[in-house]
Design a protein around this motif. Structure first.
Motif, PDB file in Angstrom:
ATOM      1  N   UNK A 251      -4.338  14.289  -1.376  1.00  0.00           N
ATOM      2  CA  UNK A 251      -3.009  14.191  -0.774  1.00  0.00           C
ATOM      3  C   UNK A 251      -2.727  15.507  -0.062  1.00  0.00           C
ATOM      4  N   UNK A 252      -2.594  15.463   1.251  1.00  0.00           N
ATOM      5  CA  UNK A 252      -2.369  16.663   2.061  1.00  0.00           C
ATOM      6  C   UNK A 252      -0.874  16.779   2.340  1.00  0.00           C
ATOM      7  N   UNK A 253      -0.268  17.847   1.801  1.00  0.00           N
ATOM      8  CA  UNK A 253       1.177  18.038   1.920  1.00  0.00           C
ATOM      9  C   UNK A 253       1.489  18.871   3.156  1.00  0.00           C
ATOM     10  N   UNK A 254       2.461  18.413   3.941  1.00  0.00           N
ATOM     11  CA  UNK A 254       2.898  19.153   5.110  1.00  0.00           C
ATOM     12  C   UNK A 254       4.411  19.067   5.236  1.00  0.00           C
ATOM     13  N   UNK A 255       4.970  19.899   6.102  1.00  0.00           N
ATOM     14  CA  UNK A 255       6.388  19.843   6.432  1.00  0.00           C
ATOM     15  C   UNK A 255       6.508  19.761   7.945  1.00  0.00           C
ATOM     16  N   UNK A 256       7.738  19.926   8.441  1.00  0.00           N
ATOM     17  CA  UNK A 256       7.938  19.824   9.887  1.00  0.00           C
ATOM     18  C   UNK A 256       7.622  21.118  10.621  1.00  0.00           C
ATOM     19  N   UNK A 257       7.309  22.196   9.907  1.00  0.00           N
ATOM     20  CA  UNK A 257       7.005  23.457  10.575  1.00  0.00           C
ATOM     21  C   UNK A 257       5.696  23.337  11.354  1.00  0.00           C
ATOM     22  N   UNK A 258       5.682  23.815  12.579  1.00  0.00           N
ATOM     23  CA  UNK A 258       4.454  23.718  13.399  1.00  0.00           C
ATOM     24  C   UNK A 258       3.235  24.325  12.726  1.00  0.00           C
TER      25      UNK A 258
ATOM     26  N   UNK B 287      -8.638  13.719  18.066  1.00  0.00           N
ATOM     27  CA  UNK B 287      -9.728  14.686  18.006  1.00  0.00           C
ATOM     28  C   UNK B 287     -10.772  14.371  16.938  1.00  0.00           C
ATOM     29  N   UNK B 288     -10.353  13.758  15.846  1.00  0.00           N
ATOM     30  CA  UNK B 288     -11.291  13.496  14.743  1.00  0.00           C
ATOM     31  C   UNK B 288     -11.692  12.025  14.647  1.00  0.00           C
ATOM     32  N   UNK B 289     -10.967  11.164  15.335  1.00  0.00           N
ATOM     33  CA  UNK B 289     -11.217   9.718  15.301  1.00  0.00           C
ATOM     34  C   UNK B 289     -11.056   9.152  13.889  1.00  0.00           C
ATOM     35  N   UNK B 290     -10.112   9.695  13.128  1.00  0.00           N
ATOM     36  CA  UNK B 290      -9.771   9.159  11.808  1.00  0.00           C
ATOM     37  C   UNK B 290      -8.263   8.966  11.745  1.00  0.00           C
ATOM     38  N   UNK B 291      -7.822   8.111  10.822  1.00  0.00           N
ATOM     39  CA  UNK B 291      -6.396   7.795  10.691  1.00  0.00           C
ATOM     40  C   UNK B 291      -5.959   7.902   9.235  1.00  0.00           C
ATOM     41  N   UNK B 292      -5.753   9.120   8.735  1.00  0.00           N
ATOM     42  CA  UNK B 292      -5.299   9.261   7.346  1.00  0.00           C
ATOM     43  C   UNK B 292      -3.930   8.614   7.173  1.00  0.00           C
ATOM     44  N   UNK B 293      -3.769   7.724   6.200  1.00  0.00           N
ATOM     45  CA  UNK B 293      -2.495   7.021   6.044  1.00  0.00           C
ATOM     46  C   UNK B 293      -1.395   7.915   5.472  1.00  0.00           C
ATOM     47  N   UNK B 294      -0.175   7.455   5.598  1.00  0.00           N
ATOM     48  CA  UNK B 294       0.980   8.153   5.038  1.00  0.00           C
ATOM     49  C   UNK B 294       1.146   7.748   3.576  1.00  0.00           C
ATOM     50  N   UNK B 295       1.012   8.721   2.671  1.00  0.00           N
ATOM     51  CA  UNK B 295       1.202   8.434   1.248  1.00  0.00           C
ATOM     52  C   UNK B 295       2.681   8.323   0.907  1.00  0.00           C
ATOM     53  N   UNK B 296       3.510   9.118   1.588  1.00  0.00           N
ATOM     54  CA  UNK B 296       4.939   9.051   1.324  1.00  0.00           C
ATOM     55  C   UNK B 296       5.695  10.194   1.967  1.00  0.00           C
TER      56      UNK B 296
ATOM     57  N   UNK C 118       6.288   6.979  -4.263  1.00  0.00           N
ATOM     58  CA  UNK C 118       4.935   7.330  -3.827  1.00  0.00           C
ATOM     59  C   UNK C 118       3.916   6.992  -4.908  1.00  0.00           C
ATOM     60  N   UNK C 119       4.257   7.289  -6.149  1.00  0.00           N
ATOM     61  CA  UNK C 119       3.338   6.992  -7.264  1.00  0.00           C
ATOM     62  C   UNK C 119       3.108   5.498  -7.417  1.00  0.00           C
ATOM     63  N   UNK C 120       4.158   4.711  -7.239  1.00  0.00           N
ATOM     64  CA  UNK C 120       4.002   3.259  -7.301  1.00  0.00           C
ATOM     65  C   UNK C 120       2.986   2.773  -6.266  1.00  0.00           C
ATOM     66  N   UNK C 121       3.083   3.305  -5.063  1.00  0.00           N
ATOM     67  CA  UNK C 121       2.132   2.907  -4.007  1.00  0.00           C
ATOM     68  C   UNK C 121       0.730   3.420  -4.324  1.00  0.00           C
ATOM     69  N   UNK C 122       0.640   4.630  -4.859  1.00  0.00           N
ATOM     70  CA  UNK C 122      -0.652   5.211  -5.193  1.00  0.00           C
ATOM     71  C   UNK C 122      -1.370   4.377  -6.239  1.00  0.00           C
ATOM     72  N   UNK C 123      -0.641   3.897  -7.232  1.00  0.00           N
ATOM     73  CA  UNK C 123      -1.253   3.122  -8.314  1.00  0.00           C
ATOM     74  C   UNK C 123      -1.618   1.712  -7.857  1.00  0.00           C
TER      75      UNK C 123
END
Length: 264
Positions: A158-165, A214-223, A257-262
């Protein structure tokens, strides 16, 4: 550096299948709420009836125990020194219903352990994961060797990010390096501290476009986890948000998010 270390890590591929229940929480940079999310994720999984271990894999700046107000008698320092096994370094956190293996807070020495010892530690973690339904690994920020080694053990990242550039740029860098070293990795994006769910989805789409272009992959949104003042209060009081403010927006977002993960 990636080209010299990747061949060393490549033979460890058989271990990856054993770590399917290992969930690594990563970020390209610090300050995105990764440790808070790891703690809350572990707590929510435990509340869902799972047997959970939270492993503080930030060997440079371990702070899971600090956020929980714990003073564990054992930590990873004793494991690396050979005095304890990983299982012996485990501390029970009864308030949250999960186990913890703490890092060594206030010491950066673990970040410099030899690669061979680091790989052994990762292998031991995979073996220990067989005793749990889920193992959550709070990774160090960035793409250093310690972070990448523990990420190798995870079935899901799970890759965590925010709105900061800078957060988005560094999250993309982590995804890129991981994809280069381990194509096909199950990586999902968590947008933290979003002003709204819709804004979080827009932030995710910005990162998704870069990954697809650039990577030709589509990591989904976990939450998406909404910005919530209750989070700061919980951290300041060294109390999990699911205990202090279980019905606040951030808490309910993590539980969803946990419900979807499980289910996945």
């Amino acid at each position: 550096m990636m080209t010299t270390e990747a061949p060393t890590l490549a033979p460890r591929a058989p271990q990856r299948a054993k770590g399917r229940n290992v969930v690594a929480v990563a970020s390209g940079k610090g300050g995105v709420g990764k440790t808070w999310f790891s703690i809350t994720l572990s707590h929510a999984l435990a509340r869902a009836g799972k047997r959970v271990l939270l492993f503080d894999g930030d060997l440079g700046l371990a702070n899971v125990d600090i956020q929980l107000g714990l003073m564990p008698k054992t930590d990873l320092g004793s494991v690396v020194a050979g005095r304890l096994t990983l299982n012996q370094a485990m501390t029970r956190y009864p308030e949250g219903g999960f186990d913890i293996i703490a890092g060594r807070s206030g010491s950066g020495t673990l970040a410099n352990i030899p690669l061979s010892r680091l790989q052994m530690l990762g292998d031991d973690l995979v073996v220990l994961s067989n005793s749990y339904d889920k193992v959550v690994v709070d990774l160090g920020a960035g793409v250093e060797k310690t972070t990448r080694n523990f990420a190798q053990q995870a079935g899901t990242i799970l890759v965590v990010t925010t709105d900061e550039p800078t957060s988005l740029t560094d999250a993309y860098a982590f995804i890129k390096v991981t994809h280069m070293e381990r194509p096909g990795t199950d990586m999902r994006v968590v947008v933290n501290m979003a002003n709204s769910t819709r804004e979080g989805e827009r932030i995710y789409n910005t990162l998704l476009k870069a990954c697809e272009g650039f990577l030709k992959i589509s990591p989904p949104l976990a939450g998406v986890i909404r910005r919530d003042l209750k989070v700061r209060e919980a951290i300041r009081n060294q109390t999990p948000i699911l205990i202090r403010s279980p019905n606040c927006e951030a808490a309910t977002d993590v539980e969803a998010l946990v419900e979807r993960l499980l289910r996945s």
